[in-house]
Design a protein around this motif. Structure first.
Motif, mmCIF file in Angstrom:
data_model
loop_
_atom_site.group_PDB
_atom_site.id
_atom_site.type_symbol
_atom_site.label_atom_id
_atom_site.label_comp_id
_atom_site.label_asym_id
_atom_site.label_seq_id
_atom_site.Cartn_x
_atom_site.Cartn_y
_atom_site.Cartn_z
ATOM 1 N N GLU A 75 10.419 -3.278 -8.172
ATOM 2 C CA GLU A 75 10.815 -1.979 -7.625
ATOM 3 C C GLU A 75 9.613 -1.100 -7.288
ATOM 4 O OE1 GLU A 75 12.953 1.997 -9.316
ATOM 5 O OE2 GLU A 75 14.059 0.108 -9.601
ATOM 6 N N ARG A 76 8.625 -1.041 -8.164
ATOM 7 C CA ARG A 76 7.488 -0.148 -7.922
ATOM 8 C C ARG A 76 6.737 -0.543 -6.658
ATOM 9 N NH1 ARG A 76 2.529 1.133 -12.200
ATOM 10 N NH2 ARG A 76 1.324 2.478 -10.786
ATOM 11 N N LYS A 77 6.450 -1.823 -6.518
ATOM 12 C CA LYS A 77 5.719 -2.279 -5.335
ATOM 13 C C LYS A 77 6.567 -2.133 -4.079
ATOM 14 C CE LYS A 77 2.083 -4.009 -3.389
ATOM 15 N NZ LYS A 77 0.802 -3.267 -3.427
ATOM 16 N N ALA A 78 7.829 -2.442 -4.177
ATOM 17 C CA ALA A 78 8.717 -2.325 -3.025
ATOM 18 C C ALA A 78 8.745 -0.883 -2.516
ATOM 19 C CB ALA A 78 10.122 -2.783 -3.385
ATOM 20 N N VAL A 79 8.823 0.075 -3.432
ATOM 21 C CA VAL A 79 8.853 1.482 -3.032
ATOM 22 C C VAL A 79 7.531 1.877 -2.371
ATOM 23 C CG1 VAL A 79 8.960 3.848 -3.899
ATOM 24 C CG2 VAL A 79 10.611 2.150 -4.703
ATOM 25 N N PHE A 130 5.075 -10.745 6.074
ATOM 26 C CA PHE A 130 4.424 -9.465 5.842
ATOM 27 C C PHE A 130 3.186 -9.370 6.726
ATOM 28 C CE2 PHE A 130 6.649 -9.799 1.745
ATOM 29 C CZ PHE A 130 7.114 -8.493 1.584
ATOM 30 N N PRO A 131 2.816 -8.170 7.164
ATOM 31 C CA PRO A 131 1.516 -8.003 7.816
ATOM 32 C C PRO A 131 0.415 -8.011 6.768
ATOM 33 C CG PRO A 131 2.568 -5.875 7.567
ATOM 34 C CD PRO A 131 3.553 -6.903 7.056
ATOM 35 N N HIS A 132 -0.797 -8.279 7.205
ATOM 36 C CA HIS A 132 -1.903 -8.384 6.254
ATOM 37 C C HIS A 132 -3.167 -7.749 6.818
ATOM 38 C CE1 HIS A 132 0.122 -11.005 3.332
ATOM 39 N NE2 HIS A 132 0.747 -11.490 4.389
ATOM 40 N N LEU A 153 -1.471 -7.996 -1.286
ATOM 41 C CA LEU A 153 -0.566 -9.075 -0.890
ATOM 42 C C LEU A 153 -1.392 -10.289 -0.470
ATOM 43 C CD1 LEU A 153 2.168 -7.279 1.264
ATOM 44 C CD2 LEU A 153 2.093 -7.609 -1.214
ATOM 45 N N THR A 154 -1.181 -11.402 -1.120
ATOM 46 C CA THR A 154 -1.884 -12.624 -0.756
ATOM 47 C C THR A 154 -1.510 -13.035 0.664
ATOM 48 O OG1 THR A 154 -1.903 -13.361 -3.044
ATOM 49 C CG2 THR A 154 -2.257 -15.041 -1.353
ATOM 50 N N PHE A 155 -2.521 -13.360 1.467
ATOM 51 C CA PHE A 155 -2.300 -13.785 2.853
ATOM 52 C C PHE A 155 -2.112 -15.301 2.829
ATOM 53 C CE2 PHE A 155 -4.128 -13.022 7.413
ATOM 54 C CZ PHE A 155 -2.950 -13.513 7.955
#
Length: 457
Positions: free
Chosen positions: A119-123, A379-381, A427-429
């Motif tokens: 939740e924390r990262k998603a927000v 996800f973008p990186h 976020l790992t690419f």
């Protein structure tokens, strides 16, 4: 910019084929110039281009929204900046997209994002998405770029009743976690938003926006050149060598030495190293534009002049042209017809007529395609490779706000500024063990998704 020649703009007259004829593949052998509608008002600069200096503080590879947004920050900070592009600046997706602008978090439902990242990262990611949307508006206003930016709102149609329920829960989550304004439009009420019976209602995000991507790119390029950066088109990178003293970029017949390098090529990434080749999958997207539609009919089809999408896995999207009663329609490109044959756009015409059957006799004016940069995690990186090369890419089809935002963020990182911090930093690419087969597999995967869209599986 006044010294640069312009690429010839798109045709002034309709191609001549009607949407109904195109949908029935009558155009199998009908050639057409695949020229973006946006180039009519803002054709990319075509040069002539001199050879760049052999040394710079920073070389930016890619003169689209990402590269130019970064170059503007870097040049205004006093760095000597050279921007190179394999084609004319803006020749790629930056002047070929649909000009729709969302929050930058359109790939995952809120609940899915929470399951993936907590939740924390998603927000954090959702909030930065809102920052992307608000940020591009503030930037356009601050720089006084005339590009038809408007907060028109987005209607997303539900292709099945269960999609409507899923969207309703997602809109509630957006409002709960990050206070995004939204509402649901029932099927009984949807004609207030769209003159179509295709959808089972839909969601409305009133703060989403649109712009003219060609004019936006032209304004951004103008600001970059005035800031002191040097831009060179038709200057393709053939390779990069990195060492303790910096980086050497290799071109046909010359080299450039640079302390720092930024790769900002997204779906057009090529010849810049295995790190990127293993992580970016180029996917072709296509669009068409109709001739001008009578105002009374256009008002029935899109009474609120919003941007539009749907809930299919292989989705289509559409919008009115800025200040004209033309329909701009986009989706995935055909993989079984050449880009310069109208048959490559037949599936788009079929989607148009599923949505608006009344347009069967309306003529097509422009057709074109471009490359999207997809990542394996969607996800973008942004960040820095083990060789010390900076990058920002992987927008997965939502690049207008993301590219502008990521260009700014990566430039601030390169300057050592705390404002460069992003929720996307850690976020790992990801690469993939079968990355070499990703591009050839795209047609089969899309065909499978289309079949699931039809059957509802």
């Amino acid at each position: 910019m006044s010294s640069f020649a312009k690429i010839a703009s798109a045709q002034d007259e309709p191609i001549g084929i009607r949407l109904g004829e195109l949908a029935e593949s009558w155009a199998k052998y009908w050639p057409t110039p695949a020229t973006p509608f946006w180039w009519r008002a803002a054709p990319p600069a075509a040069g002539p281009w001199s050879r760049p200096a052999n040394r710079a503080d920073i070389v930016v590879v890619g003169a689209g929204f990402t590269g130019l947004s970064a170059a503007l920050i870097l040049a205004r900070a006093g760095r000597s900046v050279v921007v190179v592009d394999a084609g004319a600046p803006g020749f790629g997706a930056s002047t070929r997209n649909g000009g729709q602008i969302g929050s930058g978090n359109q790939k995952f439902r809120v609940n899915t994002l929470i399951q993936m990242k907590g939740e924390r990262k998603a927000v954090e990611l959702l909030r930065e998405g809102i920052e992307m949307l608000d940020g591009i508006e503030a930037f356009i206003q601050r720089e006084k770029i005339d590009c038809s930016f408007i907060r028109c709102g987005r209607f997303r149609g539900a292709m099945r009743p269960e999609h409507y329920e899923n969207m309703a829960r997602d809109m509630e989550d957006l409002k709960h976690f990050v206070r995004v304004d939204s509402c649901m439009i029932s099927r009984d009420e949807q004609h207030k938003e769209i003159g179509s019976d295709l959808f089972y209602g839909g969601s409305l995000l009133p703060n989403d926006a649109s712009l003219h991507p060609g004019k936006y790119h032209a304004g951004l390029l103008d600001r970059v050149i005035k800031a002191g950066a040097v831009v060179h088109g038709n200057t393709a990178v053939l390779g990069i060598t990195s060492g303790r003293a910096g980086h050497t970029l290799h071109f046909a017949g010359f080299q450039i030495q640079a302390r720092d390098v930024l790769i900002a090529t997204n779906g057009y990434t090529k010849n810049v190293g295995a790190f990127f080749r293993k992580r970016i999958v180029p996917i072709r997207s296509a669009q068409l534009t109709t001739e001008i539609i009578p105002a009374q009919l256009f008002d029935q089809l899109m009474p609120r002049r919003r941007v539009y999408g749907n809930t299919n896995r292989v989705f289509f999207y559409f919008r009115p042209a800025p200040d004209e009663n033309r329909l701009i329609w986009g989706g995935r490109a055909s993989h079984f017809a050449g880009d310069f044959a109208l048959a490559a756009y037949s599936h788009l015409a079929r989607d148009v007529l599923r949505t608006f059957p009344v347009l069967r006799n309306v003529k097509v004016s422009y057709t074109w395609s471009g490359l999207i940069g997809y990542t394996f995690d969607e996800f973008p990186h942004l960040g820095r490779t083990p060789d010390g090369i900076h990058y920002a890419m992987g927008y997965c089809g939502t690049g207008v706000s993301r590219a502008t935002h990521f260009g700014r963020k990566i430039a601030l990182k390169m300057l050592g500024k705390a404002e460069g911090r992003s929720a996307f930093d850690d976020l790992t690419f990801p690469s993939h063990v079968f990355h070499a087969f990703a591009k050839p597999a795209v047609p089969a995967i899309e065909a499978w998704y289309r079949a699931r869209d039809i059957t509802g599986l």
